[in-house]
Each structure stands twice: as C-alpha cells, then as structure tokens.
Design a protein around this motif. Sequence first.
Motif, PDB file in Angstrom:
ATOM      1  N   PHE A  43       0.923  -1.111   0.381  1.00 40.46           N
ATOM      2  CA  PHE A  43       0.113   0.188   0.067  1.00 40.46           C
ATOM      3  C   PHE A  43       1.129   1.369   0.037  1.00 40.46           C
ATOM      4  CE2 PHE A  43      -2.752   3.369   2.486  1.00 40.46           C
ATOM      5  CZ  PHE A  43      -3.559   3.098   1.519  1.00 40.46           C
ATOM      6  N   LEU A  44       1.658   0.599   0.679  1.00 42.00           N
ATOM      7  CA  LEU A  44       2.544   2.325   0.604  1.00 42.00           C
ATOM      8  C   LEU A  44       3.694   2.248  -0.315  1.00 42.00           C
ATOM      9  CD1 LEU A  44       3.570   2.508   4.449  1.00 42.00           C
ATOM     10  CD2 LEU A  44       1.633   3.618   3.362  1.00 42.00           C
ATOM     11  N   THR A  90      -6.138  -7.314   5.837  1.00 44.47           N
ATOM     12  CA  THR A  90      -6.968  -6.025   6.381  1.00 44.47           C
ATOM     13  C   THR A  90      -6.500  -5.581   6.875  1.00 44.47           C
ATOM     14  OG1 THR A  90      -8.582  -7.677   5.639  1.00 44.47           O
ATOM     15  CG2 THR A  90      -9.349  -6.180   6.724  1.00 44.47           C
ATOM     16  N   LEU A  91      -6.101  -5.964   8.129  1.00 42.90           N
ATOM     17  CA  LEU A  91      -5.378  -5.186   9.514  1.00 42.90           C
ATOM     18  C   LEU A  91      -4.013  -4.198   9.045  1.00 42.90           C
ATOM     19  CD1 LEU A  91      -5.604  -7.334  12.200  1.00 42.90           C
ATOM     20  CD2 LEU A  91      -7.056  -5.100  11.600  1.00 42.90           C
ATOM     21  N   GLY A  92      -3.071  -4.479   8.027  1.00 43.16           N
ATOM     22  CA  GLY A  92      -1.954  -3.906   7.485  1.00 43.16           C
ATOM     23  C   GLY A  92      -2.328  -2.764   6.890  1.00 43.16           C
ATOM     24  N   VAL A  93      -2.797  -2.818   5.847  1.00 48.25           N
ATOM     25  CA  VAL A  93      -3.291  -1.860   5.781  1.00 48.25           C
ATOM     26  C   VAL A  93      -4.065  -0.615   5.710  1.00 48.25           C
ATOM     27  CG1 VAL A  93      -5.247  -0.517   3.541  1.00 48.25           C
ATOM     28  CG2 VAL A  93      -3.937  -3.629   2.833  1.00 48.25           C
ATOM     29  N   ALA A  94      -5.249  -1.006   6.880  1.00 46.74           N
ATOM     30  CA  ALA A  94      -6.146  -0.408   7.646  1.00 46.74           C
ATOM     31  C   ALA A  94      -4.907   0.227   8.671  1.00 46.74           C
ATOM     32  CB  ALA A  94      -7.153  -0.781   8.412  1.00 46.74           C
ATOM     33  N   SER A 110      -3.492   4.358   8.035  1.00 51.90           N
ATOM     34  CA  SER A 110      -3.896   5.001   8.987  1.00 51.90           C
ATOM     35  C   SER A 110      -2.864   5.164   9.795  1.00 51.90           C
ATOM     36  CB  SER A 110      -5.125   4.425   9.731  1.00 51.90           C
ATOM     37  OG  SER A 110      -6.383   3.548   8.996  1.00 51.90           O
ATOM     38  N   LEU A 111      -2.119   5.002  10.020  1.00 53.33           N
ATOM     39  CA  LEU A 111      -0.906   5.510  10.675  1.00 53.33           C
ATOM     40  C   LEU A 111      -0.347   6.447   9.803  1.00 53.33           C
ATOM     41  CD1 LEU A 111       1.564   5.682  13.110  1.00 53.33           C
ATOM     42  CD2 LEU A 111       2.224   3.800  12.265  1.00 53.33           C
ATOM     43  N   PHE A 112       0.143   6.412   8.897  1.00 57.26           N
ATOM     44  CA  PHE A 112       0.474   6.651   7.398  1.00 57.26           C
ATOM     45  C   PHE A 112      -0.307   8.875   7.279  1.00 57.26           C
ATOM     46  CE2 PHE A 112       0.255   8.057   3.562  1.00 57.26           C
ATOM     47  CZ  PHE A 112       1.996   9.072   3.201  1.00 57.26           C
ATOM     48  N   GLY A 145       5.531   4.124   9.503  1.00 59.11           N
ATOM     49  CA  GLY A 145       4.510   2.335   9.383  1.00 59.11           C
ATOM     50  C   GLY A 145       5.597   1.196   9.301  1.00 59.11           C
ATOM     51  N   CYS A 146       6.906   1.519   8.414  1.00 55.38           N
ATOM     52  CA  CYS A 146       7.313   0.068   8.286  1.00 55.38           C
ATOM     53  C   CYS A 146       8.346   0.010   9.561  1.00 55.38           C
ATOM     54  CB  CYS A 146       8.559   0.987   7.260  1.00 55.38           C
ATOM     55  SG  CYS A 146       7.568   0.522   5.729  1.00 55.38           S
TER      56      CYS A 146
END
Length: 511
Positions: free
Chosen positions: A280-281, A402-406, A410-412, A468-469
């Motif tokens: 995603f990032l 799902t949680l990885g993207v969310a 969201s943190l990003f 995020g990473c």
Amino acid sequence: MNRKPLLLVTVCLAALTINLDTTIVNVALPSLARELDADTRDLLWVVDGYNLAFAALVLAMGSLSDRFGRRPSLVLGLAAFATSSGVAALVDSVEALIALRVVMGMSAALIFPTTLSIIANAFTDRRERATALGIWGAAVGMGVALGPITGGFLLEHFSWHSVFWALVPVGVVAIGMTLAFVPESRDPAVPALDLPGLVVSVAALGTLTWTIIDAPERGWTSSATLTGFALAAGLALVFVLLERRTEHPMLDVTLFLDRRFSAACASVTIAFFALFGFIFLITQFFQFLRDYSALDTGVRILPVAISIAVASIAGGQLAPRFGTKSVVGTGLALLGTSFLWISTLDVDVDYATTIIPQMVLMGLGLGLVTTPATESIMQVLPPARAGVGSAVNDATRELGGTLGVAIVGSLFSSLYGARLASLLEGRVDAATLDQMRDSVGFTDALAARVPGVTEAMEVAFLDGLSRGCLVIGLLCLAGSAVAWLVLPATRYDPLTEGELAADDRAAQHAA
C-alpha cells in the motif's frame, strides 16, 4: 491419466487470481485519487473493502464448500468474482467501486478455502501434499506480489478500468478448468452454518476496520474512536463465548489451544500484515515521490514476487528437515529486519543497491513463513475437515492483510497529514491544506503550481512511511520471538508424521 497436476494448476490459477486482485488495484490508487476524487480514506476502503469481506466470510464459506461440494463451490465463486469484477470496470464513482470490491471479496472468500481443501483431499500422501502446498503457497504469494506489475502494465496502455476487466477472462478460464479437471468431493457430516457466530464475527471485524480507517479523521483518542475499539473488543468476546457454547461452532476456538495451530495462525497474520501494508505504501512512494509510471512501479516490485515464490517452495522442503519452529522463526526475523531497513528510505535512495536487497530479504522472509505455517495449521484437522482448516488459514491471511492496510495506512495518514500541516501552515489557505492532508494525490497535483509543496510532501510522506515500516518491523521481530518459543521444535518424518499427529491430538484430548 493422472489428473493431479492439472488439478493443481487449476486451483493455483484460482488462488493466484483472487490474490492478484488484493494488490492489483494498488498501482491504480493514484489514478483513482485523480479521476474519482478519492481521498486517502476512500483509497483505504477500495483496498480494504475487498480484504474485509474476504476475511469476514472465509470461515463460513470454507464450511459451506465442505458441506455442499468443493467443485460447485469453486465454480460459483469464480463466476461471481468474474461478474462483479466486470461490473466494477463500468462504475464512475468511488462509492460504487467500494461496494463492488466488497462483492468481489465475498466471492473470493468462497474460492480461497475451497482451493486448499481440494488439495488436502486430492494429495493424501504426506510428501506429495507438502510439494503441492509449496506450489500453492508460491501461487498465492506470486498473486499478491504480481498484482502491482500486472496493474502497472494495464495502466500503461489503458485506463484504471482495465485492472478489473482483465480479471474476467481469467475467471472464465478457471471455471472451464475446474469443470474439466477437479473431481467432486464433500463432507455431508458438516453441520449447518453457525449464523449467530457469522453475524457477530462480521460485526467485530467490520467495526474494528471502520474504526481504524476513520481514526485519522476523528482522532486516535477521540470518544468515537475509543468507543469503536471497545465495541470491537466486546463483539470479539461475545463471539468467543458464542462459539464455546454452540454445539456446531463456525470456528472451534479450542483449536487455538494447540500451539501448532495458534502460533502458525499468528505467524501468517503477521506476515500478510507486513506484505499488504508495505505494498500500500511503496506503490505510492514510487509513483508520487519517484515519479515512476504505474508499469515502472509494478516492475520494481517484481523482486518481492520472485523471492516469495522461491522461498515458499523452499520453506515446504525445509520444514520437515529443520522443524517448523526454525523455518518460521527465521522467516519472521528476516521479514522484521527488512522493514527496519526500509524505514530508513529517502527520496533519492538507489534502487539497485538498496531497494532490491530490501525486497528480496522481505520476500524470502515471507515465503519461509507461509508454507510451513500453513502446513502446521492443516495438520491439526483431518482431510474431511480440510475446508475448516483452510478457511482458518485463509482468514488469518486476509485478516492480516486487512489490518495491515488499515493500521499502516491510517498511521501513515495521521503522520503525513500532521507533518504536512506543520510544514505548510501559513503558506496555503486552510481549506486547501485540509484537502492536501487528506489526499497525497491532491498534494501531488498542486505541487507543480505552488513552490515548496513538493519538498514538504516528500518530507511528510517519508515520515509516515518510515514510522509505518518501523511498526511492521518490530511486530515481525516480536512474532519471530513467539514462533521460536511456541512452535514445535521437533522435525517430522514424512512417513510417520500422520501417526505422530494423531497421537498428539489424542494426548491433548485426554488432557
């Protein structure tokens, strides 16, 4: 004629297709941001609408495919998937696209556990099954990692609609191969669907995902966000209580008392949390900060796909020799190390000497986790109940994604928006700044006209990506420590493993 190879090709094609769709849309996110006026929250839902429906329904769909037949379930799932993908290519609003992504996720939830269940029933020899699972795992990992390059190729020549049109003929081909090469199998003893458990589980996952994605806008400590987290936790507790008291639960939560099962599920969840959050990032990093085209972006993610494929097959062969603990623990450690390294990226980092090694390290780590962990999950249940075991395995993958993207997205979004505001406050009007905080695509479009915006966007983006990473890397290292502590250390003999597993289950039952 031995049809097992053709059967394996068929189910791998189906698995590759639906996993391709989990990430093929990622390279289209900048196009969607520009053409559909989608902000970061909308883009999160375009990705997670699919993942959430997939994760929420896969347990129930695995049980239904066991009960009513695996071949018709696979055909029905592929037909619904191809149809909804074709309709998605026709829409002109982000809201309609999100709705169709949910339908596609529901279809994928029926397809995915069925593919693994078919393998478990067709390949009964331990050595054959390990090889088949390794190839299946490679197809799954390749599907996830090849999504960006496939989408990039399509976007180089066509509009964003093409990433959905392309999946239609693949689905049709998979249906034909299923009818030709997949034999019927079912377990009539599977009980009726646990509707209360299904409803509560969907509500819990939906509430959690919605709360995480909305948190940057509402505030992570706002009453709405805290209420959402509390409600999700309460629903999860209700689900556990329901499943413990139901005669035929959708998910036998006592399975998690088996360390092979629970630790393996956690390992898969963490691995796919990392992969989906990264893709995603990184697709946006390449397109917005490095100005790569969609195709160039996809090509540059190819090292991840290749290394996942190699390590998935190798992991299936290494686990019997060195033990699941050693292989999975090492894989998560490699995965965590790669993300800590990625967190140091800057705009001008050299792709060949830095990004490629980072991606290879990440892909090798993920591949070493998925196949041995999947096999550990499947060993707990007999072949007749393979649909349930495969559904749990699939649910952990999709829940992690799902949680990885969310969470990572969201943190990003929170960090990017806050840093951008601090850098540009007083230099652009408040209304424009609010739009820039919500959408990297809007900021990128504005950068050519407003001096200083490009530099501010780069700093803010890298701040969000780095944090995020860092979160992903620390989570993977913590998962590695748990894997080394909890997963079985013993190597297993392919000729006697079935007897040993049965003895283990009998001992646990007696205890």
